[in-house]
Design an enzyme around this catalytic site. Structure first.
Site, PDB file in Angstrom:
ATOM      1  N   PRO A 189      43.779  42.886  42.409  1.00  0.00           N
ATOM      2  CA  PRO A 189      42.313  42.761  42.474  1.00  0.00           C
ATOM      3  C   PRO A 189      41.719  43.476  43.695  1.00  0.00           C
ATOM      4  CG  PRO A 189      43.370  40.598  42.202  1.00  0.00           C
ATOM      5  CD  PRO A 189      44.449  41.573  42.519  1.00  0.00           C
TER       6      PRO A 189
ATOM      7  N   GLU B  36      51.098  34.383  43.010  1.00  0.00           N
ATOM      8  CA  GLU B  36      50.011  34.644  43.965  1.00  0.00           C
ATOM      9  C   GLU B  36      49.953  36.108  44.396  1.00  0.00           C
ATOM     10  OE1 GLU B  36      47.434  32.520  44.822  1.00  0.00           O
ATOM     11  OE2 GLU B  36      48.416  31.581  43.097  1.00  0.00           O
TER      12      GLU B  36
ATOM     13  N   ARG C  71      45.416  58.647  26.598  1.00  0.00           N
ATOM     14  CA  ARG C  71      44.542  59.385  25.685  1.00  0.00           C
ATOM     15  C   ARG C  71      44.027  60.692  26.290  1.00  0.00           C
ATOM     16  NH1 ARG C  71      39.243  58.561  26.277  1.00  0.00           N
ATOM     17  NH2 ARG C  71      38.622  58.729  24.103  1.00  0.00           N
TER      18      ARG C  71
ATOM     19  N   ASP D 288      33.168  61.626  25.459  1.00  0.00           N
ATOM     20  CA  ASP D 288      33.307  60.212  25.802  1.00  0.00           C
ATOM     21  C   ASP D 288      32.227  59.753  26.766  1.00  0.00           C
ATOM     22  OD1 ASP D 288      35.668  59.881  24.409  1.00  0.00           O
ATOM     23  OD2 ASP D 288      36.953  59.995  26.183  1.00  0.00           O
TER      24      ASP D 288
HETATM   25  C1  4H6 Z   1      48.609  41.381  42.739  1.00  0.00           C
HETATM   26  C2  4H6 Z   1      48.192  40.443  43.643  1.00  0.00           C
HETATM   27  C3  4H6 Z   1      44.909  43.026  38.805  1.00  0.00           C
HETATM   28  C4  4H6 Z   1      48.439  41.155  41.378  1.00  0.00           C
HETATM   29  C5  4H6 Z   1      47.644  39.254  43.190  1.00  0.00           C
HETATM   30  C6  4H6 Z   1      45.878  42.037  38.931  1.00  0.00           C
HETATM   31  C7  4H6 Z   1      43.246  41.344  38.617  1.00  0.00           C
HETATM   32  C8  4H6 Z   1      43.581  42.682  38.654  1.00  0.00           C
HETATM   33  C9  4H6 Z   1      47.894  39.971  40.914  1.00  0.00           C
HETATM   34  C10 4H6 Z   1      47.497  39.003  41.834  1.00  0.00           C
HETATM   35  C11 4H6 Z   1      45.486  40.703  38.900  1.00  0.00           C
HETATM   36  C12 4H6 Z   1      42.516  43.735  38.506  1.00  0.00           C
HETATM   37  C13 4H6 Z   1      47.855  36.847  40.781  1.00  0.00           C
HETATM   38  C14 4H6 Z   1      45.939  37.145  42.248  1.00  0.00           C
HETATM   39  C15 4H6 Z   1      47.114  35.728  40.092  1.00  0.00           C
HETATM   40  C16 4H6 Z   1      45.290  35.995  41.551  1.00  0.00           C
HETATM   41  C17 4H6 Z   1      47.735  39.780  39.417  1.00  0.00           C
HETATM   42  N1  4H6 Z   1      44.171  40.405  38.725  1.00  0.00           N
HETATM   43  N2  4H6 Z   1      46.940  37.783  41.395  1.00  0.00           N
HETATM   44  N3  4H6 Z   1      41.259  43.381  38.678  1.00  0.00           N
HETATM   45  N4  4H6 Z   1      46.362  39.651  39.039  1.00  0.00           N
HETATM   46  O1  4H6 Z   1      42.854  44.861  38.235  1.00  0.00           O
HETATM   47  O2  4H6 Z   1      46.263  35.111  41.023  1.00  0.00           O
END
Ligand code: 4H6
Length: 238
Positions: free
Chosen positions: A86, A113, A150, A164
């Site tokens: 994220p 996590e 793609r 696109d």
């Molecule tokens: C790495 C670190 C990508 C991956 C933490 C992955 C959203 C996106 C994750 C986490 C993801 C995106 C584990 C943090 C679950 C929250 C896997 N979430 N998470 N926006 N989660 O691309 O708890």
């Protein structure tokens, strides 16, 4: 191009690889798609890939050993290791184009996590597919794979992605197919006229109209041609 996915849940990718355009791209040999189970790299006697965080707190963290060994076993000189998190750079069509030119992408999917911070030393870039949280990186890896595959030469025709949404900085114009009249909803006359220049102008105007209505932010940072400025004025005066 080759894409290697490093994951703890390889089965999530089967439907994706076996469907439609992605399946064809793989069958044609345009993309080599490989899904690797990071658990197979564990050296823990109980096959563990995660552990409690130092300092305490909720949840588990992916350990260095299995993840980094999986990266080392998968990468070559030309690999680019992309971690899905994220906190990464947000995916855009322009980034998908950039990624589609690489020889080998390694998509690293996290769970629980997240990753031990030291894993980032083995990663070239961190990507996010948008500002929301997922339970794991797998769906994000599928989104990136789809957007990139793609665009690989030969997967779909150039014309079909030059039109696109986002490729020209605008949202795509509306499409219509038979019948011409569906319960009183009729196809715009210009599309049936056979007048190619008028069709092009109509589509550009409708692209501008839609972009102005739902994504005005895209217009702000975009250079405009004289024709586009004229069409936008027409839209404003309708
Ligand atoms: C790495 C670190 C990508 C991956 C933490 C992955 C959203 C996106 C994750 C986490 C993801 C995106 C584990 C943090 C679950 C929250 C896997 N979430 N998470 N926006 N989660 O691309 O708890």
């Amino acid at each position: 191009m080759k894409i290697s996915v490093l994951t703890l849940f390889p089965e999530i990718f089967t439907g994706f690889q076996e469907t439609s355009i992605i399946k064809k791209a793989i069958l044609k040999g345009l993309v080599d798609y490989e899904v690797i189970d990071m658990r197979s790299f564990t050296e823990d006697k109980h096959n563990r890939v995660d552990d409690y965080p130092y300092g305490g707190g909720a949840g588990l963290v992916l350990m260095c050993q299995p993840v980094i060994d999986a990266i080392k076993a998968t990468r070559t000189e030309s690999s680019v290791v992309v971690m899905l998190t994220p906190q990464g750079r947000t995916l855009k069509q322009s980034i998908a184009y950039e990624l589609s030119t690489y020889d080998h992408l390694i998509l690293l999917c996290g769970h629980y996590e997240g990753f031990d911070e030291r894993i980032r030393h083995y990663v070239d870039m961190e990507m996010s597919i948008g500002d929301y949280v997922l339970t794991g990186g797998e769906t994000a890896a599928m989104v990136i794979s789809d957007a990139v595959i793609r665009l690989v030469d030969g997967v779909i025709t150039k014309e079909s992605h030059e039109d696109d949404s986002f490729s020209n900085g605008l949202l795509e114009y509306p499409h219509y197919t038979r019948p011409r009249d569906y319960e009183g909803l009729v196809v715009p006359d210009v599309l049936i006229s056979g007048h190619h220049e008028n069709v092009r102008t109509f589509r550009l105007k409708e692209s501008l109209r839609k972009t102005k209505r739902v994504r005005p932010d895209l217009l702000e940072s975009r250079e405009m041609t004289d024709l586009e400025i004229k069409l936008l004025h027409e839209i404003e005066n309708e």
